[in-house]
Design an enzyme around this catalytic site. Structure first.
Site, mmCIF file in Angstrom:
data_model
loop_
_atom_site.group_PDB
_atom_site.id
_atom_site.type_symbol
_atom_site.label_atom_id
_atom_site.label_comp_id
_atom_site.label_asym_id
_atom_site.label_seq_id
_atom_site.Cartn_x
_atom_site.Cartn_y
_atom_site.Cartn_z
ATOM 1 C CG ASP A 125 55.247 13.109 65.094
ATOM 2 O OD1 ASP A 125 54.725 14.029 65.740
ATOM 3 O OD2 ASP A 125 54.726 12.585 64.092
ATOM 4 C CG ASP B 194 49.488 18.306 66.123
ATOM 5 O OD1 ASP B 194 50.234 17.372 66.465
ATOM 6 O OD2 ASP B 194 49.268 18.592 64.936
ATOM 7 C CB ALA C 285 46.637 17.496 58.762
ATOM 8 C CB CYS D 88 70.634 7.899 39.196
ATOM 9 S SG CYS D 88 71.322 8.501 40.755
ATOM 10 C CB CYS E 176 73.686 7.910 43.395
ATOM 11 S SG CYS E 176 72.757 6.358 43.345
ATOM 12 C CB CYS F 286 72.722 4.477 39.747
ATOM 13 S SG CYS F 286 71.109 4.596 40.564
#
Length: 493
Positions: free
Chosen positions: A93, A128, A196, A279, A281, A284
């Site tokens: 960015d 921008d 934005a 969860c 994963c 977890c």
């Protein structure tokens, strides 16, 4: 055609594509998540993002690097990939976020693009003007003009094989977003962030976000890879993809972990409120909520950040599979039920069904009618338009099922809510093989009545009779007056 992006599969506005990033010598499959890396903070190491989570691309802030002396010198000497130790593509960015937050920054578009090229960025961003929502139109137009001037300036900067993005601004004015998209698409720039929109998401204004993206998409070409800047919560990824967005950047995994917040596809929970971890994963399955809460701050932040990433990348994979299976909108509908404002977003998305229909495949595996919103899907709109192509006999009986009265007419067609009428020979064709509940809701009946109206309008000389099964009076009022109505309720076996 933009050589850097190729679309392979589509469903509604969503697509699976390949973004070729020549400077990194990688091809990123989209939809893709770009984890946000703060050069001064390291919740999850970038190398781990690649090896454990499968991240093919990430995003960091070149303005922070530029303004941090020791980091800047290391980036200039060793390059961005060595600085972050990341093998995939890196997008940077420009400082526009800082511009929106603080009102000014001390670099120009030329300077920051040249700096991004010097440190080895693969996808760069010009400076921008991120116009916030709801500003006066005159301000939005003035700032859009400045952004467009900077995009034209970015075209003149020597960037070699580094891709350059062209942000699409325009505040909450869809026509300005469309104008901005058309201007950006006409440049030789490569990736198109819709900018934005973070304030809209922070305020749960998903309906306004959808309108902004739809406007931008109308201006952009089909070969334009679209980045939804700042869209980091997995709850809204399916909606974003269905709108036609290909790239998402997420700092949420780290920011929420820092605040002891636990991501799910249905929203965010505070760790202190959890008695169970819903969860599977690695985080977890290896910890209980009490064990996570007992960890030192840094370790707990890392573990929560890892969980948040697992959930986020899992949702991206789920969305890709939904596109392949042709049921993306059904996934969007499931996610929309997680929050009333998400439902607003989904309903607004369906306001743009005609726009979605242009990229929606004409044939898929199955159509599941799961709520009254299903009556507004692109497949229904397409069927209604195609009724004009059909050859209609002089006298035609339209019926929801079989009826003994069919011998009185030249032909008998089926009426299937929400699609409406069609020749029986098409009964095995998508989407007329739809799975529809026996208790048909009013929205499906109204859509079917609208289909009858389209058929009548296209064939004004045909004598058409509609055999319905107890349709409400308000639904029947949508059918043209010259259609003969007969209630078949008593014929039901």
């Amino acid at each position: 055609m933009r050589e850097c992006f190729e679309v392979r599969d589509t469903d509604a506005g969503g697509r699976i594509g390949e973004l070729t990033v020549p400077r990194a010598d990688v091809t990123v499959e989209t939809p893709a998540l770009l984890p946000v890396i703060n050069p001064n903070l390291d919740t999850i190491a970038p190398r781990r993002l690649a090896t454990e989570f499968g991240a093919e691309i990430l995003i960091t802030n070149s303005y922070i690097i530029h303004g941090t002396e020791d980091v800047r010198e290391e980036a200039l000497e060793d390059g961005l990939h060595d600085l972050l130790d990341f093998p995939g593509a890196i997008m940077t960015d420009s400082g526009s976020f800082q511009l929106s937050e603080y009102g000014e920054i001390d670099v120009t578009t030329e300077e920051i693009l040249e700096f991004q090229h010097e440190i080895g960025s693969d996808i760069a961003t010009p400076v921008d003007i991120p116009t916030p929502p709801d500003v006066p139109r005159e301000r939005a137009e003035d700032e859009l003009e400045t952004t467009q001037e900077r995009l034209e300036l970015a075209e003149t900067v020597e960037t070699g094989d580094m891709l350059v993005s062209a942000p699409v601004q325009g505040s909450t004015y869809p026509d300005l977003r469309e104008r901005a998209g058309r201007h950006a698409d006409a440049t030789n720039l490569d990736v198109f962030p819709v900018g934005a929109v973070v304030p809209l998401m922070n305020d749960y204004r998903y309906d306004d976000m959808v309108d902004a993206v739809a406007g931008a998409k109308r201006g952009l070409g089909a070969d334009a890879p679209v980045h939804l800047f700042g869209a980091g919560h997995p709850m809204m990824f399916a909606l974003g993809v269905a709108m036609g967005c290909d790239l998402f950047d997420s700092a949420a995994y780290a920011l929420y972990a820092r605040d002891d917040r636990y991501l799910t596809v249905r929203g965010t929970r505070h760790l202190e409120d959890l008695e169970y971890l819903p969860c599977s994963c690695p985080v977890c399955t290896e910890h209980s909520p009490d064990e996570l809460r007992a960890l030192p701050d840094d370790a707990r932040e890392t573990e929560l950040g890892a969980h948040n990433l697992h959930v986020t990348f899992e949702e991206i994979r789920r969305i890709k599979q939904a596109i392949r299976a042709g049921n993306l909108l059904e996934l969007v509908e499931q996610r929309a039920r997680a929050h009333p404002t998400m439902l607003d977003g989904y309903r607004t998305l369906l306001d743009h069904a005609d726009q979605l229909e242009r990229s929606d495949p004409v044939s898929k595996g199955a159509f599941f009618y799961t709520s009254h919103e299903s009556a507004r899907r692109p497949e229904v709109r397409r069927h209604h338009r195609r009724l004009e192509r059909l050859s209609v006999p002089d006298s035609l009986f339209l019926t929801e099922g079989n009826s003994a009265r069919t011998d009185e007419f030249d032909d008998s067609w089926r009426v299937q809510p929400p699609f409406g009428p069609f020749p029986r020979a098409l009964s095995k064709s998508y989407p007329l093989t739809a799975e529809v509940p026996d208790r048909t809701d009013r929205a499906a009946l109204e859509a079917a009545a609208d289909g009858v109206s389209r058929l009548v309008e296209a064939n004004p000389d045909a004598a058409i009779t509609l055999g319905h099964r107890g349709w409400p009076e308000g639904v029947l009022e949508r059918v043209p007056e010259d259609v003969v109505l007969t209630d078949l309720s008593d014929d039901r076996p």
